[in-house]
Design an enzyme around this catalytic site. Structure first.
Site, short mmCIF file in Angstrom:
data_model
loop_
_atom_site.label_atom_id
_atom_site.label_comp_id
_atom_site.label_asym_id
_atom_site.label_seq_id
_atom_site.Cartn_x
_atom_site.Cartn_y
_atom_site.Cartn_z
CD GLU A 58 4.61 -10.34 115.22
OE1 GLU A 58 4.65 -11.39 115.86
OE2 GLU A 58 3.53 -9.78 114.93
CD GLU A 59 0.27 -8.24 114.21
OE1 GLU A 59 -0.07 -9.37 113.81
OE2 GLU A 59 0.14 -7.84 115.37
CG ASP A 71 3.98 -4.86 112.14
OD1 ASP A 71 4.73 -4.99 113.13
OD2 ASP A 71 3.64 -5.83 111.43
CD GLU A 96 3.85 -9.88 120.28
OE1 GLU A 96 2.71 -9.41 120.46
OE2 GLU A 96 4.38 -9.98 119.16
CG HIS A 101 5.04 -6.37 116.40
ND1 HIS A 101 3.85 -5.79 116.07
CD2 HIS A 101 4.74 -7.41 117.22
CE1 HIS A 101 2.86 -6.45 116.66
NE2 HIS A 101 3.37 -7.44 117.37
CG ASP A 120 -0.45 -7.62 118.90
OD1 ASP A 120 0.79 -7.57 118.97
OD2 ASP A 120 -1.05 -8.38 118.12
ZN LIG Z 1 2.14 -8.84 118.42
#
Ligand SMILES: [Zn+2]
Length: 441
Positions: free
Chosen positions: A176-177, A111, A200, A109, A142
């Site tokens: 995703e967040e 974001d 991740e 992801h 992340d």
């Molecule tokens: Zn993540």
């Protein structure tokens, strides 16, 4: 193919350490802060995705960069209010294999969570800084670091030319967040593979399972009245204290959790047991008034065993609603004014069997690099669960940096992790995509 190809791809990646750091620095410079609300405007998401699309296309990938429509993510408990994706395209870049092998996907992801409080950072969160062989910046671990590593691996494989029998897809998504809407959009778009690795920050462990989440909110209505004036019985029009009427329901949820956690299916080798945490309690309107309203919200984490075949935990929802209704049944006011249960966004639990090639191959490849890789799980949801449960793509997490550094001030990722993850991904692809598809899985 074989050990020579593996050695060659690892040597290629090793020689490009600085390039991987440069790519990560570029990714960090794009502001892709997660949207706080469904209608918040896009930031640099399109520019970041176009950078990756251009690189992967130049390396030989067939690139699909598209903006989903809200209806593309409608109809699931994950995104009760489907957002628009203007300026937030999703990317799937597929390197076609020579044929006959299993297909693999790398997913990440783009974001990141908000960098506030910025003044607490040692350096600008959107300007990558390398100190002590660590890359600092929002998203370093992340998970823009994971994205840089997967792109480096795919490019290194592409430079070797024609080494993979199966397709390799690099997929990067938004949201995703916030909600998981980007990963869901990719699944609905048909992005899939025989297995996937989501990069991740696992510290080079392989996470084969994650818990799902339910977000129940219960609202109790009372009746307002002057707190300093003695009240008649509610049946005669007197005030009713909504907060006090909520208390037995809070107890009921506590008792439900105690009973639930005694049951079979609450042991998992890499996940914590299911858990129900009271996260918000709001009630009352004025210091001299009986509270007219009280709401309570819980975060409920559940195990893969608690979900149904369709990926969602409808049975658990029914049990919670029954527990609340049963507690309300002994209160005459609540019988006439039943508490209302509402459900926020649900994300699914998922797991991949420990013996699966997509667990064992990266584990083995990382250990061959001298890393102390282990099989684990993530107690919180991630996009891989969407691909596993809704997309038919068994997905694990394996990536650079530690989850403990995620969402922190001075977020960082070790340069060595970026390099080792890129090598592990490339070797895993060589091994995974060489074998023919096993439809018996
Ligand atoms: Zn993540």
């Amino acid at each position: 193919m074989g050990p020579d190809a593996e050695r060659a791809v690892c040597a290629d990646i090793e020689a490009r350490r600085d390039e991987i750091v440069d790519l990560l620095s570029q990714l960090i410079a794009f502001d892709t802060t997660a949207r706080p609300t469904a209608d918040a405007p896009a930031r640099d998401e399109r520019r970041l995705q176009e950078l990756l699309a251009g690189r992967l296309s130049a390396a030989g990938a067939v690139v699909d960069l598209w903006e989903p429509l809200p209806e593309d993510v409608a109809g699931t408990p994950m995104v009760p209010e489907p957002p628009a994706f203007h300026g937030r395209p999703q990317l799937a870049a597929r390197f076609p294999g020579s044929g006959g092998g299993r297909s693999l996907m790398f997913n990440g992801h783009i974001d990141v969570v908000d960098a506030e409080p910025r003044e607490d950072w040692t350096s600008d969160p959107h300007l990558a800084a390398v100190r002590d062989d660590l890359v600092f910046g929002r998203g370093a671990c992340d998970m823009k670091g994971g994205i840089a590593a997967m792109v480096a691996a795919a490019e290194a494989l592409a430079r070797m030319g024609g080494q993979l029998a199966g397709d390799l897809t690099v997929c990067t998504v938004t949201d995703e967040e916030s909600t998981g809407a980007g990963g869901l959009a990719a699944v609905r778009h048909g992005v899939r593979a025989d297995a996937a690795i989501v990069t991740e920050p696992t510290g080079l462990d392989v996470w084969r399972a994650c818990r799902g989440t339910l977000l129940p909110t219960v609202t109790v209505h009372g009746r307002p009245g002057h707190a300093g004036i003695p009240q008649r019985d509610w049946r005669d029009g007197g005030a009713v204290n909504a907060i006090e009427r909520m208390l037995p329901l809070l107890d009921a949820m506590r008792r439900f959790q105690e009973d639930w956690r005694q049951r079979d299916g609450h042991r998992h080798d890499v996940l914590s047991p299911g858990e129900i945490v009271l996260c918000e309690l709001n009630g009352g309107e004025w210091i001299v008034s009986y509270p007219a309203r009280c709401t309570a919200s819980w975060h409920l984490a559940y195990l893969p065993a608690h979900s149904e075949a369709d990926g969602w935990a409808a049975g658990l929802r029914d049990e919670i609603e029954a527990a609340i209704a049963s507690a309300a049944a002994s209160d005459a006011w609540l019988v006439e004014h039943p508490p209302v249960v509402q459900w926020g966004s649900e994300v699914p639990a998922a797991e991949v069997p420990a013996g699966s090639p997509i667990v064992q191959l990266p584990l083995q490849a990382a250990r061959e690099l001298g890393r102390d890789a282990r099989v684990g799980g993530l107690d919180n949801w991630h996009d891989g669960a969407t691909f596993t449960r809704l997309g038919g793509t068994p997905s694990v997490c394996f990536g650079p940096g530690r989850i403990e550094a995620a969402h922190t001030v001075d977020e960082h990722v070790p340069v060595q992790d970026l390099v080792d993850v890129a090598k592990t991904l490339a070797v895993t692809a060589l091994r995974f995509c060489a074998d023919p598809v096993d439809r018996s899985r």
